[in-house]
Design an enzyme around this catalytic site. Structure first.
Site, PDB file in Angstrom:
ATOM      1  N   SER A   1      33.798  49.589  38.847  1.00  0.00           N
ATOM      2  CA  SER A   1      33.934  48.264  38.228  1.00  0.00           C
ATOM      3  C   SER A   1      32.619  47.843  37.616  1.00  0.00           C
ATOM      4  O   SER A   1      31.549  48.164  38.148  1.00  0.00           O
ATOM      5  CB  SER A   1      34.326  47.212  39.271  1.00  0.00           C
ATOM      6  OG  SER A   1      35.677  47.344  39.631  1.00  0.00           O
TER       7      SER A   1
ATOM      8  N   CYS B   1      43.280  43.530  40.964  1.00  0.00           N
ATOM      9  CA  CYS B   1      44.216  44.650  40.892  1.00  0.00           C
ATOM     10  C   CYS B   1      44.780  44.927  42.288  1.00  0.00           C
ATOM     11  O   CYS B   1      44.680  44.107  43.186  1.00  0.00           O
ATOM     12  CB  CYS B   1      43.500  45.876  40.331  1.00  0.00           C
ATOM     13  SG  CYS B   1      42.018  46.308  41.282  1.00  0.00           S
TER      14      CYS B   1
ATOM     15  N   HIS C   1      37.299  48.135  34.601  1.00  0.00           N
ATOM     16  CA  HIS C   1      37.721  48.594  35.933  1.00  0.00           C
ATOM     17  C   HIS C   1      38.444  49.916  35.777  1.00  0.00           C
ATOM     18  O   HIS C   1      39.235  50.075  34.854  1.00  0.00           O
ATOM     19  CB  HIS C   1      38.630  47.561  36.596  1.00  0.00           C
ATOM     20  CG  HIS C   1      37.962  46.222  36.701  1.00  0.00           C
ATOM     21  ND1 HIS C   1      36.991  45.974  37.638  1.00  0.00           N
ATOM     22  CD2 HIS C   1      38.067  45.100  35.962  1.00  0.00           C
ATOM     23  CE1 HIS C   1      36.536  44.737  37.462  1.00  0.00           C
ATOM     24  NE2 HIS C   1      37.171  44.183  36.441  1.00  0.00           N
TER      25      HIS C   1
ATOM     26  N   PHE D   1      47.194  53.679  44.087  1.00  0.00           N
ATOM     27  CA  PHE D   1      46.523  52.404  43.872  1.00  0.00           C
ATOM     28  C   PHE D   1      47.002  51.772  42.571  1.00  0.00           C
ATOM     29  O   PHE D   1      47.093  52.439  41.546  1.00  0.00           O
ATOM     30  CB  PHE D   1      45.009  52.592  43.842  1.00  0.00           C
ATOM     31  CG  PHE D   1      44.276  51.291  43.823  1.00  0.00           C
ATOM     32  CD1 PHE D   1      44.135  50.539  44.978  1.00  0.00           C
ATOM     33  CD2 PHE D   1      43.772  50.769  42.632  1.00  0.00           C
ATOM     34  CE1 PHE D   1      43.493  49.306  44.968  1.00  0.00           C
ATOM     35  CE2 PHE D   1      43.124  49.543  42.608  1.00  0.00           C
ATOM     36  CZ  PHE D   1      42.988  48.816  43.784  1.00  0.00           C
TER      37      PHE D   1
ATOM     38  N   PHE E   1      33.093  52.829  43.756  1.00  0.00           N
ATOM     39  CA  PHE E   1      33.807  52.804  45.033  1.00  0.00           C
ATOM     40  C   PHE E   1      33.874  54.203  45.621  1.00  0.00           C
ATOM     41  O   PHE E   1      33.713  55.202  44.910  1.00  0.00           O
ATOM     42  CB  PHE E   1      35.205  52.202  44.828  1.00  0.00           C
ATOM     43  CG  PHE E   1      35.138  50.755  44.413  1.00  0.00           C
ATOM     44  CD1 PHE E   1      35.064  49.742  45.353  1.00  0.00           C
ATOM     45  CD2 PHE E   1      35.101  50.403  43.066  1.00  0.00           C
ATOM     46  CE1 PHE E   1      34.973  48.403  44.966  1.00  0.00           C
ATOM     47  CE2 PHE E   1      35.010  49.073  42.671  1.00  0.00           C
ATOM     48  CZ  PHE E   1      34.943  48.074  43.630  1.00  0.00           C
TER      49      PHE E   1
END
Length: 341
Positions: A236, A81, A249, A6, A230
């Protein structure tokens, strides 16, 4: 180093608008009158969604599936992002603002160096492509333009800046922005941003717990925090305090771990020491091996405080680059690494 993963490094876009009537009255909501459908349409173009939101009398703050969105009466900041196509938000935003009687008067686009540049979609395949896209998309009256890649001693870190402004908005105001990018996070601290396997907590509840156990809630205790965790990992938050925002983040995975901290302030603030304290606390949440700090400000009195905040944490300033931009003022880009144990 992982072949792919990621992309934590964000792209950040700040657009300022002006109207025929000066937007000074408190009851003039300006861009805050944009309907949620309009915002969704903009975010659709970028390829992300809203996961949580909070507002106060000054602005609206949204946590996105990929980072954050802040909407003020005459200013919008979007930070995304992953493989989002941030610059595709410009056209729809200009269109929706126009319906509210507002026109774009300045633009600032910034980003660090991607960990996985080959995974980025058009127009983010290179800074050159991004600049071409910006040049073609922005109205011609934003004729004062500058693009620059600010280097550092380490080849991996550089800071990309593009600004554009019309004639009447060349002089920056008293606000400063601090953009902090942290890599190679302390592994033990990064684990706090993973949810337990088979956990059933919602993103909101898990996010609140992470804010508490990591010390993020103590960075600015006066701020109202909107947070989200998440699944299976990542976090975040947006902090809201009067007319100021802060945002964090986290991409905690080993091999491409990343965290960002951003905050704004004014050079007229009584307690510039508060900036030092916040920056120090934010960095201590992650204890990165490497970080960069970009300070955008009309004056040069903010950036020296950065090293003052970080050096007591055992971080050493490795490089410092500075440049001037229309409408933005000076941008100072500093990189730091942890002193070898």
């Amino acid at each position: 180093m992982a072949m792919s993963g990621f992309e934590g490094f964000e792209k950040r876009l700040e657009l300022r608008f002006c109207g025929d009537d000066p937007v000074t009255a408190d009851n003039n909501l300006g861009l805050r009158l944009l309907g949620f459908e309009s915002l969704e349409q903009v975010l659709d173009a970028v390829q992300c969604t809203v996961v949580s939101a909070v507002a106060n009398q000054y602005f609206d703050a949204y946590v996105l599936s990929e980072s954050s969105l802040f909407v003020y009466p005459t200013k919008i900041i979007i930070k995304t992002c992953g493989t989002t196509q941030l610059l595709k938000s410009i056209r729809p935003l200009i269109h929706h603002a126009c319906n509210l009687g507002l026109t774009l008067c300045s633009c600032r686009y910034t980003r660090g160096s991607f960990i996985f540049p080959k995974a980025q979609p058009f127009p983010h395949t290179s800074f050159k492509e991004e600049v071409i896209y910006l040049e073609e998309t922005l109205p011609t009256d934003l004729c004062y333009r500058k693009a620059s890649v600010m280097p550092s001693k380490t080849t991996t870190h550089s800071w990309h800046v593009f600004t554009a402004s019309d004639q009447s908005h060349l002089i920056p105001n008293d606000m400063y922005t601090l953009e902090v990018c942290m890599t190679e996070l302390d592994r033990v601290l990064a684990r706090k941003f993973f949810q337990p396997p088979g956990g059933t907590k919602s993103g909101d509840i898990a996010g609140k717990e992470m804010t508490k156990i990591t010390g993020i809630g103590d960075i600015n205790p006066r701020a109202m925090i909107c947070d989200f965790a998440f699944d299976p990992c990542g976090y975040s938050m947006n902090g809201v305090h009067n007319d100021r925002y802060s945002t964090i983040h986290v991409t905690p995975e080993d091999g491409f771990s990343y965290a960002s901290f951003e905050c704004v302030g004014s050079i007229f603030d009584d307690d510039m020491e508060h900036l030092v304290g916040s920056l120090r606390k934010a960095v201590q949440v992650f204890r990165p091996a490497t970080l960069s700090v970009s300070t955008t400000c009309a004056s040069l009195e903010v950036w020296p405080r950065v090293a003052h905040a970080l050096e007591p944490l055992g971080l050493k300033c490795r490089s410092c680059a500075a440049d001037e931009f229309p409408a933005a003022g000076s941008v100072v880009f500093q990189t730091f690494t942890a002193r070898r144990k």
